[in-house]
Design a protein around this motif. Structure first.
Motif, PDB file in Angstrom:
ATOM      1  N   ASP A 277     -36.234 -81.616  88.569  1.00 53.75           N
ATOM      2  CA  ASP A 277     -36.267 -81.363  87.137  1.00 53.75           C
ATOM      3  C   ASP A 277     -37.518 -81.976  86.530  1.00 53.75           C
ATOM      4  O   ASP A 277     -38.222 -82.760  87.173  1.00 53.75           O
TER       5      ASP A 277
ATOM      6  N   SER B 160     -34.697 -74.027  89.193  1.00 52.86           N
ATOM      7  CA  SER B 160     -34.489 -73.145  88.037  1.00 52.86           C
ATOM      8  C   SER B 160     -35.814 -72.684  87.475  1.00 52.86           C
ATOM      9  O   SER B 160     -36.856 -73.326  87.659  1.00 52.86           O
ATOM     10  N   LYS B 161     -35.759 -71.561  86.764  1.00 51.75           N
ATOM     11  CA  LYS B 161     -36.955 -71.071  86.072  1.00 51.75           C
ATOM     12  C   LYS B 161     -37.355 -72.023  84.955  1.00 51.75           C
ATOM     13  O   LYS B 161     -38.550 -72.184  84.665  1.00 51.75           O
TER      14      LYS B 161
ATOM     15  N   THR C 137     -37.180 -75.264  84.942  1.00 50.03           N
ATOM     16  CA  THR C 137     -37.962 -76.358  85.520  1.00 50.03           C
ATOM     17  C   THR C 137     -39.362 -75.883  85.866  1.00 50.03           C
ATOM     18  O   THR C 137     -40.355 -76.570  85.599  1.00 50.03           O
TER      19      THR C 137
ATOM     20  N   VAL D  72     -38.756 -70.676  93.004  1.00 52.09           N
ATOM     21  CA  VAL D  72     -37.469 -70.993  92.386  1.00 52.09           C
ATOM     22  C   VAL D  72     -36.353 -70.676  93.370  1.00 52.09           C
ATOM     23  O   VAL D  72     -36.169 -69.526  93.772  1.00 52.09           O
TER      24      VAL D  72
ATOM     25  N   TYR E  72     -32.428 -71.304  93.374  1.00 51.40           N
ATOM     26  CA  TYR E  72     -31.212 -71.802  92.721  1.00 51.40           C
ATOM     27  C   TYR E  72     -30.329 -72.525  93.725  1.00 51.40           C
ATOM     28  O   TYR E  72     -30.248 -72.140  94.897  1.00 51.40           O
TER      29      TYR E  72
ATOM     30  N   PHE F 161     -31.093 -78.228  86.908  1.00 57.33           N
ATOM     31  CA  PHE F 161     -30.253 -77.100  87.327  1.00 57.33           C
ATOM     32  C   PHE F 161     -28.911 -77.159  86.601  1.00 57.33           C
ATOM     33  O   PHE F 161     -28.632 -76.344  85.752  1.00 57.33           O
TER      34      PHE F 161
ATOM     35  N   SER G 108     -32.185 -75.738  81.800  1.00 58.46           N
ATOM     36  CA  SER G 108     -31.688 -74.784  82.795  1.00 58.46           C
ATOM     37  C   SER G 108     -30.230 -74.391  82.618  1.00 58.46           C
ATOM     38  O   SER G 108     -29.767 -73.432  83.251  1.00 58.46           O
TER      39      SER G 108
ATOM     40  N   GLU H  42     -29.206 -70.818  82.303  1.00 61.34           N
ATOM     41  CA  GLU H  42     -29.459 -70.035  83.524  1.00 61.34           C
ATOM     42  C   GLU H  42     -28.257 -70.074  84.440  1.00 61.34           C
ATOM     43  O   GLU H  42     -27.954 -69.105  85.137  1.00 61.34           O
ATOM     44  N   VAL H  43     -27.578 -71.199  84.460  1.00 65.44           N
ATOM     45  CA  VAL H  43     -26.414 -71.362  85.332  1.00 65.44           C
ATOM     46  C   VAL H  43     -25.158 -70.811  84.663  1.00 65.44           C
ATOM     47  O   VAL H  43     -24.408 -70.034  85.246  1.00 65.44           O
TER      48      VAL H  43
ATOM     49  N   PHE I 276     -24.023 -67.750  92.972  1.00 68.04           N
ATOM     50  CA  PHE I 276     -24.911 -68.837  93.398  1.00 68.04           C
ATOM     51  C   PHE I 276     -24.490 -69.306  94.787  1.00 68.04           C
ATOM     52  O   PHE I 276     -23.469 -69.984  94.934  1.00 68.04           O
TER      53      PHE I 276
ATOM     54  N   SER J 117     -30.264 -69.626  98.566  1.00 70.42           N
ATOM     55  CA  SER J 117     -31.203 -70.734  98.447  1.00 70.42           C
ATOM     56  C   SER J 117     -31.955 -70.948  99.758  1.00 70.42           C
ATOM     57  O   SER J 117     -33.178 -71.166  99.757  1.00 70.42           O
TER      58      SER J 117
END
Length: 382
Positions: A116, A152-153, A155, A172, A174, A292, A313, A316-317, A360, A365
């Protein structure tokens, strides 16, 4: 690197803490997913983790770091000297450092996970030594690493905005959630947690996380007091997780009226987390900002209606599957009370959150990490 074959990667897992907090969940989830893919991995870890990673990655070479590396100053010194030597010994084509720092001279391309940018966006929530250390580590990694991996985008965008980071070298990836560890709990799982906490039939609001100033626990406590104090059957507040270093929490606790229940059980057993999160009437996480937001994803996976903030973020989550509030006490009180009064909305959020959490995965990832490592091992790390 043989064309068409993944590069040999040494993953430095020595930064994983024994309590399996956020970085532990990340490394464990990532390595577990990599174990099912076509990889060429070596892992160096703390001695206590060697057996765990041997099970996760039966085809990888697992090595224990020196015992002294269990202590942070010694680990950071070993990272600069012993880790590059180890990378050379195993023939690593890429070295992956999963927690901000990396060797200055690794002898091979390095990738680093920067979790972050809140050391820059929320500096007032860190003590001076911690803020100074991580700011320096992030700047060094952005300068030295062939690729930087972020969760994350938000960050990524903050690193570009604040530090002029090169967007072409940031990937990125996730975080995921382990559906076996975090799932909708059975009635027995919920009852076991209730019995352990001594809650009986009392409803409760759950917080799970480190007690750091950025997590905004004092405002949550005060907002909860305001939201429930006049209710005939007020839900308890359970603040679980590590102790952290937020000196304002005790002051907020001192304001709790005698007829309300606030519990601080500390760390909960991993096996109890689904029952704890999924058994809550609301899982509240009013953070000032996250790289995140793994706690809200895990709560969503357990079927809890989540209340969080739209900071960095977290949207986003959470997307449209969580309820949002501001970080202030009055905002939290207002939005928490509204959620407690709306059973239909809580049920809808619980259902939507569980569905969104399935998007997710650690497998996704892992694929991004593999692609980043391949790019790092290629010509000029591109």
């Amino acid at each position: 690197m043989t064309p068409g074959r993944p590069p040999r990667v040494l993953v430095d897992a020595t930064s994983v803490p024994a309590d399996r907090g956020g970085v532990g969940r990340y490394v464990d989830g990532l390595l577990g997913a990599l174990g099912a893919l076509d990889t060429d991995l070596a892992v160096v870890c703390q001695r206590t983790d060697a057996e765990r990673y041997g099970r996760l990655l039966p085809s990888a070479r697992i090595m224990a770091a020196p015992a002294a590396a269990a202590h942070r100053p010694a680990r950071l010194a070993w990272e600069q000297t012993g880790l590059p030597m180890l990378a050379q010994q195993v023939g690593a084509q890429v070295l992956h450092s999963p927690f901000y720092t990396c060797p200055l001279r690794a002898g091979c391309p390095v990738t680093v996970t920067v979790h972050d940018a809140t050391f820059f966006t929320e500096p007032e929530h860190y003590d001076k030594s911690r803020r100074t250390f991580f700011r320096s580590a992030i700047k060094t990694s952005l300068r030295r690493a062939s690729r930087v991996i972020v969760p994350s985008k938000a960050t990524r965008d903050e690193l570009i905005r604040l530090l002029d980071a090169d967007p072409t070298r940031i990937d990125v990836a996730y975080h995921g959630v382990d559906p076996q560890a975090f799932h909708a709990p059975s009635d027995d799982e919920k009852a076991r947690v209730r019995a352990r906490l001594g809650l009986g039939s009392t409803e409760y609001i759950a917080f799970l996380g480190a007690k750091e100033p950025r997590k905004n626990v004092p405002s949550l406590i005060r907002g909860w007091i305001s939201a429930v104090r006049d209710r005939p059957e007020p839900p308890a507040l359970v603040v679980a997780g590590g102790q952290g270093h937020d000196d304002e929490i005790d002051g907020a606790i001192a304001e709790v009226p005698s007829h309300l229940r606030l519990l601080r059980p500390g760390y909960l057993r991993y096996a109890d987390l689904p029952g704890f999160l999924g058994g809550a009437v609301v899982a509240a996480y009013p953070s000032f900002g996250e790289g995140f937001g793994l706690p809200i994803l895990e709560a969503m996976a357990c079927g809890a209606p989540v209340l969080t903030t739209p900071r960095l973020s977290l949207p986003e989550v959470g997307g449209d599957a969580v309820a949002y509030t501001g970080p202030g006490t009055e905002e939290i009180a207002r939005d928490l009370a509204a959620l407690l009064d709306d059973t239909e909305r809580r049920n809808a959020l619980a259902k939507a959150g569980a569905a969104r959490a399935k998007e997710f995965t650690w497998e996704s990832s892992a694929e991004v990490h593999l692609a980043a490592w391949a790019r790092a091992a290629g010509p000029r790390g591109l």
